[in-house]
Motif scaffolding. Structure first.
Motif, short mmCIF file in Angstrom:
data_model
loop_
_atom_site.label_atom_id
_atom_site.label_comp_id
_atom_site.label_asym_id
_atom_site.label_seq_id
_atom_site.Cartn_x
_atom_site.Cartn_y
_atom_site.Cartn_z
N LEU A 142 43.14 72.42 40.05
CA LEU A 142 43.75 71.94 41.19
C LEU A 142 43.38 72.44 42.61
N PRO A 143 43.06 73.86 42.64
CA PRO A 143 42.60 74.42 43.66
C PRO A 143 41.27 74.13 44.12
N PHE A 144 40.49 74.03 42.89
CA PHE A 144 38.81 73.70 43.16
C PHE A 144 38.62 72.40 43.80
N TRP A 145 39.37 71.34 43.12
CA TRP A 145 39.52 69.90 43.47
C TRP A 145 40.01 69.71 44.99
N LEU B 95 29.81 81.01 52.81
CA LEU B 95 30.96 81.27 52.42
C LEU B 95 32.04 80.05 51.79
N GLY B 96 31.70 79.05 52.33
CA GLY B 96 32.32 77.86 51.64
C GLY B 96 32.00 77.63 50.28
N CYS B 97 30.78 77.72 49.78
CA CYS B 97 30.09 77.71 48.57
C CYS B 97 30.69 78.66 47.64
N ALA B 98 30.81 79.89 48.30
CA ALA B 98 31.05 81.06 47.27
C ALA B 98 32.17 80.87 46.96
N LEU B 99 33.18 80.55 47.74
CA LEU B 99 34.65 80.24 47.84
C LEU B 99 34.87 79.32 46.59
N LEU B 100 34.20 78.08 46.74
CA LEU B 100 34.25 76.87 45.87
C LEU B 100 33.82 77.29 44.34
N TYR C 247 36.86 76.05 35.56
CA TYR C 247 36.23 75.53 34.12
C TYR C 247 35.82 76.72 33.24
N ARG C 248 36.20 78.01 33.47
CA ARG C 248 36.21 78.98 32.56
C ARG C 248 34.78 79.64 32.83
N TRP C 249 34.38 81.03 32.40
CA TRP C 249 33.18 81.50 32.46
C TRP C 249 32.37 81.07 31.57
N LYS C 250 32.57 80.57 30.43
CA LYS C 250 31.75 80.07 29.52
C LYS C 250 30.94 78.81 29.95
N ARG C 251 31.52 78.02 31.14
CA ARG C 251 31.14 76.86 31.36
C ARG C 251 30.78 77.02 33.00
N TRP C 252 30.13 78.30 33.34
CA TRP C 252 29.65 78.55 34.62
C TRP C 252 28.58 77.63 35.08
N PRO C 253 27.64 77.10 34.35
CA PRO C 253 26.67 76.07 34.81
C PRO C 253 27.26 74.89 35.50
N VAL C 254 28.31 74.31 34.79
CA VAL C 254 28.95 73.11 35.24
C VAL C 254 29.84 73.49 36.49
N ALA C 255 30.32 74.70 36.59
CA ALA C 255 31.09 74.91 37.94
C ALA C 255 30.11 75.28 38.96
N ALA C 256 28.62 75.68 38.79
CA ALA C 256 27.57 75.66 39.80
C ALA C 256 27.10 74.41 40.14
N LEU C 257 27.20 73.44 39.14
CA LEU C 257 26.67 72.05 39.54
C LEU C 257 27.72 71.24 40.35
N LEU C 258 28.87 71.50 40.03
CA LEU C 258 29.89 70.61 40.88
C LEU C 258 30.16 71.38 42.29
N THR C 259 29.74 72.80 42.41
CA THR C 259 29.86 73.12 43.64
C THR C 259 28.57 72.89 44.60
N MET C 260 27.29 72.71 44.00
CA MET C 260 26.53 72.32 44.62
C MET C 260 26.48 70.51 44.97
N THR C 261 27.12 69.99 44.18
CA THR C 261 27.50 68.50 44.26
C THR C 261 28.45 68.47 45.60
N VAL C 262 29.21 69.38 45.46
CA VAL C 262 30.14 69.40 46.94
C VAL C 262 29.12 69.52 48.27
#
Length: 152
Positions: A29-32, A74-79, A87-102
């Motif tokens: 929820l906080p990320f989205w 700073l916005g992308c670092a926080l995101l 999405y948990r540490w094991k799925r950090w590439p998904v987190a990075a991709l979602l952040t770049m998509t934002v």
């Protein structure tokens, strides 16, 4: 075997709002919410709209100019930190991709905003913010005991 069936029946008897607010939803929820709010802010046009304009230049000069945008970093670092929490540490590439998509969504949202200059080169500070967020998460992970991990 009957005991497991009773547990499943109890889970199904819970109200929808209690099932919806489980830990996975609360982690995401906080990320989205921040991603959605930041895209709305990028789309905000206090000085009106203009025809669609997008700068596709990715020369070193335009990338250097874009690197002086601390809010993107700073916005992308926080995101990124919130995305790794979601999405948990094991799925950090998904987190990075979602952040770049934002970050890309910010640029697309600004295409008709007067006074903003959406550029492809603005993804460079977003990438630096993702790397900074990853380093923050990695630093927190190494400072914590394994049983206390926030990031999964």
């Amino acid at each position: 075997m009957a005991k497991k069936k009773a547990v499943d029946d109890t889970h199904a008897a819970r109200p929808f709002w209690k099932r919806a607010l489980n830990l996975n939803v609360m982690r995401k929820l906080p990320f989205w919410m921040l991603a959605f709010a930041s895209i709305l802010i990028a789309n905000h046009a206090p000085y009106g709209r203009r025809p669609v304009e997008f700068d596709w230049d990715i020369s070193w000069a335009s990338i250097e100019w874009s690197l002086y945008k601390p809010l993107h970093i700073l916005g992308c670092a926080l995101l990124m930190v919130l995305a790794v929490l979601a999405y948990r540490w094991k799925r950090w590439p998904v987190a990075a991709l979602l952040t770049m998509t934002v970050g890309l969504s910010w640029e697309i949202a600004q295409t008709t905003v007067a006074g903003h200059n959406p550029r492809l080169a603005d993804l460079a500070p977003d990438f630096i913010g993702v790397v900074l967020g990853w380093l923050i998460v990695e630093g927190i992970r190494h400072a914590m005991l394994p049983e206390d991990y926030l990031f999964g």
